[in-house]
Scaffold this motif. Structure first.
Motif, PDB file in Angstrom:
ATOM      1  N   TYR A  27       0.807  -1.215   0.000  1.00  0.00           N
ATOM      2  CA  TYR A  27       0.000   0.000   0.000  1.00  0.00           C
ATOM      3  C   TYR A  27       0.842   1.268   0.000  1.00  0.00           C
ATOM      4  CZ  TYR A  27      -4.120  -2.862   0.675  1.00  0.00           C
ATOM      5  OH  TYR A  27      -5.106  -3.776   0.498  1.00  0.00           O
ATOM      6  N   PHE A  28       1.956   1.258   0.720  1.00  0.00           N
ATOM      7  CA  PHE A  28       2.806   2.438   0.732  1.00  0.00           C
ATOM      8  C   PHE A  28       3.284   2.755  -0.684  1.00  0.00           C
ATOM      9  CE2 PHE A  28       4.438   2.967   5.362  1.00  0.00           C
ATOM     10  CZ  PHE A  28       3.152   2.794   5.844  1.00  0.00           C
ATOM     11  N   GLU A  29       3.703   1.742  -1.431  1.00  0.00           N
ATOM     12  CA  GLU A  29       4.162   1.968  -2.800  1.00  0.00           C
ATOM     13  C   GLU A  29       3.032   2.486  -3.688  1.00  0.00           C
ATOM     14  OE1 GLU A  29       6.928   2.233  -4.652  1.00  0.00           O
ATOM     15  OE2 GLU A  29       7.883   2.156  -2.694  1.00  0.00           O
ATOM     16  N   LEU A  30       1.818   1.961  -3.504  1.00  0.00           N
ATOM     17  CA  LEU A  30       0.670   2.446  -4.276  1.00  0.00           C
ATOM     18  C   LEU A  30       0.413   3.920  -3.972  1.00  0.00           C
ATOM     19  CD1 LEU A  30      -1.780  -0.582  -3.941  1.00  0.00           C
ATOM     20  CD2 LEU A  30      -0.440   0.069  -5.946  1.00  0.00           C
ATOM     21  N   VAL A  31       0.495   4.283  -2.690  1.00  0.00           N
ATOM     22  CA  VAL A  31       0.309   5.682  -2.293  1.00  0.00           C
ATOM     23  C   VAL A  31       1.371   6.547  -2.959  1.00  0.00           C
ATOM     24  CG1 VAL A  31       0.439   7.288  -0.344  1.00  0.00           C
ATOM     25  CG2 VAL A  31      -0.862   5.163  -0.116  1.00  0.00           C
ATOM     26  N   TYR A  32       2.623   6.108  -2.897  1.00  0.00           N
ATOM     27  CA  TYR A  32       3.713   6.891  -3.481  1.00  0.00           C
ATOM     28  C   TYR A  32       3.530   7.079  -4.981  1.00  0.00           C
ATOM     29  CZ  TYR A  32       5.959   5.795   0.990  1.00  0.00           C
ATOM     30  OH  TYR A  32       6.239   5.658   2.315  1.00  0.00           O
ATOM     31  N   GLN A  33       3.017   6.061  -5.660  1.00  0.00           N
ATOM     32  CA  GLN A  33       2.778   6.173  -7.106  1.00  0.00           C
ATOM     33  C   GLN A  33       1.775   7.288  -7.394  1.00  0.00           C
ATOM     34  OE1 GLN A  33       1.742   2.377  -8.811  1.00  0.00           O
ATOM     35  NE2 GLN A  33       3.559   1.398  -7.960  1.00  0.00           N
ATOM     36  N   VAL A  34       0.729   7.375  -6.574  1.00  0.00           N
ATOM     37  CA  VAL A  34      -0.277   8.431  -6.763  1.00  0.00           C
ATOM     38  C   VAL A  34       0.333   9.794  -6.445  1.00  0.00           C
ATOM     39  CG1 VAL A  34      -2.493   9.360  -5.960  1.00  0.00           C
ATOM     40  CG2 VAL A  34      -2.237   6.897  -6.320  1.00  0.00           C
ATOM     41  N   TYR A  48      -5.174  13.221   2.178  1.00  0.00           N
ATOM     42  CA  TYR A  48      -4.964  11.812   2.519  1.00  0.00           C
ATOM     43  C   TYR A  48      -6.188  10.995   2.104  1.00  0.00           C
ATOM     44  CZ  TYR A  48      -1.551  13.957   5.703  1.00  0.00           C
ATOM     45  OH  TYR A  48      -0.528  14.698   6.236  1.00  0.00           O
ATOM     46  N   GLY A  49      -7.365  11.524   2.414  1.00  0.00           N
ATOM     47  CA  GLY A  49      -8.609  10.819   2.112  1.00  0.00           C
ATOM     48  C   GLY A  49      -8.857  10.630   0.631  1.00  0.00           C
ATOM     49  N   ALA A  50      -8.502  11.636  -0.180  1.00  0.00           N
ATOM     50  CA  ALA A  50      -8.697  11.525  -1.633  1.00  0.00           C
ATOM     51  C   ALA A  50      -7.830  10.408  -2.203  1.00  0.00           C
ATOM     52  CB  ALA A  50      -8.381  12.851  -2.313  1.00  0.00           C
ATOM     53  N   VAL A  58       0.557  16.704   0.101  1.00  0.00           N
ATOM     54  CA  VAL A  58      -0.537  15.931   0.699  1.00  0.00           C
ATOM     55  C   VAL A  58      -0.862  16.517   2.071  1.00  0.00           C
ATOM     56  CG1 VAL A  58      -1.364  13.643   1.363  1.00  0.00           C
ATOM     57  CG2 VAL A  58       0.257  13.876  -0.537  1.00  0.00           C
ATOM     58  N   VAL A  59      -2.117  16.926   2.232  1.00  0.00           N
ATOM     59  CA  VAL A  59      -2.575  17.601   3.448  1.00  0.00           C
ATOM     60  C   VAL A  59      -3.888  16.969   3.906  1.00  0.00           C
ATOM     61  CG1 VAL A  59      -1.424  19.777   2.846  1.00  0.00           C
ATOM     62  CG2 VAL A  59      -3.761  19.373   2.067  1.00  0.00           C
ATOM     63  N   ASN A  60      -4.454  17.490   4.994  1.00  0.00           N
ATOM     64  CA  ASN A  60      -5.734  16.920   5.417  1.00  0.00           C
ATOM     65  C   ASN A  60      -6.875  17.491   4.576  1.00  0.00           C
ATOM     66  OD1 ASN A  60      -6.673  19.347   6.556  1.00  0.00           O
ATOM     67  ND2 ASN A  60      -6.808  18.545   8.615  1.00  0.00           N
ATOM     68  N   ARG A  61      -8.080  17.031   4.810  1.00  0.00           N
ATOM     69  CA  ARG A  61      -9.220  17.381   3.952  1.00  0.00           C
ATOM     70  C   ARG A  61      -9.580  18.865   3.970  1.00  0.00           C
ATOM     71  NH1 ARG A  61     -13.965  17.791   6.880  1.00  0.00           N
ATOM     72  NH2 ARG A  61     -13.747  17.150   9.058  1.00  0.00           N
ATOM     73  N   LYS A  68      -9.284  25.473  -5.027  1.00  0.00           N
ATOM     74  CA  LYS A  68      -8.716  25.848  -6.334  1.00  0.00           C
ATOM     75  C   LYS A  68      -7.443  25.076  -6.660  1.00  0.00           C
ATOM     76  CE  LYS A  68     -10.772  30.370  -6.671  1.00  0.00           C
ATOM     77  NZ  LYS A  68     -10.878  31.421  -5.695  1.00  0.00           N
ATOM     78  N   VAL A  69      -6.686  24.662  -5.647  1.00  0.00           N
ATOM     79  CA  VAL A  69      -5.445  23.916  -5.900  1.00  0.00           C
ATOM     80  C   VAL A  69      -5.637  22.414  -5.702  1.00  0.00           C
ATOM     81  CG1 VAL A  69      -3.962  25.851  -5.301  1.00  0.00           C
ATOM     82  CG2 VAL A  69      -4.526  24.167  -3.555  1.00  0.00           C
ATOM     83  N   PHE A  70      -6.829  22.018  -5.232  1.00  0.00           N
ATOM     84  CA  PHE A  70      -7.087  20.606  -4.936  1.00  0.00           C
ATOM     85  C   PHE A  70      -6.956  19.755  -6.197  1.00  0.00           C
ATOM     86  CE2 PHE A  70      -9.970  16.949  -4.384  1.00  0.00           C
ATOM     87  CZ  PHE A  70      -9.339  16.359  -3.302  1.00  0.00           C
ATOM     88  N   TRP A  71      -6.193  18.688  -6.072  1.00  0.00           N
ATOM     89  CA  TRP A  71      -5.968  17.728  -7.151  1.00  0.00           C
ATOM     90  C   TRP A  71      -6.672  16.440  -6.761  1.00  0.00           C
ATOM     91  CZ3 TRP A  71      -3.321  13.006  -7.488  1.00  0.00           C
ATOM     92  CH2 TRP A  71      -2.971  12.580  -8.771  1.00  0.00           C
ATOM     93  N   ASN A  72      -7.686  16.065  -7.523  1.00  0.00           N
ATOM     94  CA  ASN A  72      -8.499  14.897  -7.193  1.00  0.00           C
ATOM     95  C   ASN A  72      -8.045  13.697  -8.042  1.00  0.00           C
ATOM     96  OD1 ASN A  72     -10.456  12.941  -6.808  1.00  0.00           O
ATOM     97  ND2 ASN A  72     -12.154  14.385  -6.857  1.00  0.00           N
TER      98      ASN A  72
END
Length: 112
Positions: free
Chosen positions: A8-15, A27-29, A61-64, A101-105
């Protein structure tokens, strides 16, 4: 034959590596995009381990709410904010201004 569990850590890093400069996500996105059952907390654990990896832009990466909740994991308490500001993101009181405005989904940006 035993099926390998995904790292999972590697999957997160890929994103996270896909987040362009000047943009940020939560984090949630990331958890939602990856379908990680333990959610934002697991992404947070991955990000805590990523702050020494130069190829993972953990500062994006920040909170919601756009709060820099992971800032204490960086080399200095202001390093996360400084990295975001260098990319043109305005931060006040440890919170990204105009976060919407800067949120990347990743659900939209990485849609198949």
């Amino acid at each position: 034959m035993k099926k390998e569990k995904p790292n999972y850590f590697e999957l997160v890093y890929q994103v996270v590596k896909e987040i362009p400069p000047g943009r940020a996500t939560s984090y949630g996105a990331i958890a939602h995009y990856l379908g990680i059952k333990s959610g934002a907390r697991m992404v947070g654990y991955a990000m805590n381990a990523a702050h020494t990896m130069p190829d993972v832009p953990a500062h994006r990466v920040v909170n919601r709410l756009g709060l820099l909740t992971g800032k204490h994991h960086f080399i200095t308490p202001t390093a996360m904010q400084e990295a975001l500001e260098k990319e043109g993101i305005k931060v006040e009181n440890d919170q990204i201004q105009d976060f919407d405005k800067v949120f990347w989904n990743p659900d939209l940006e990485l849609a198949l």
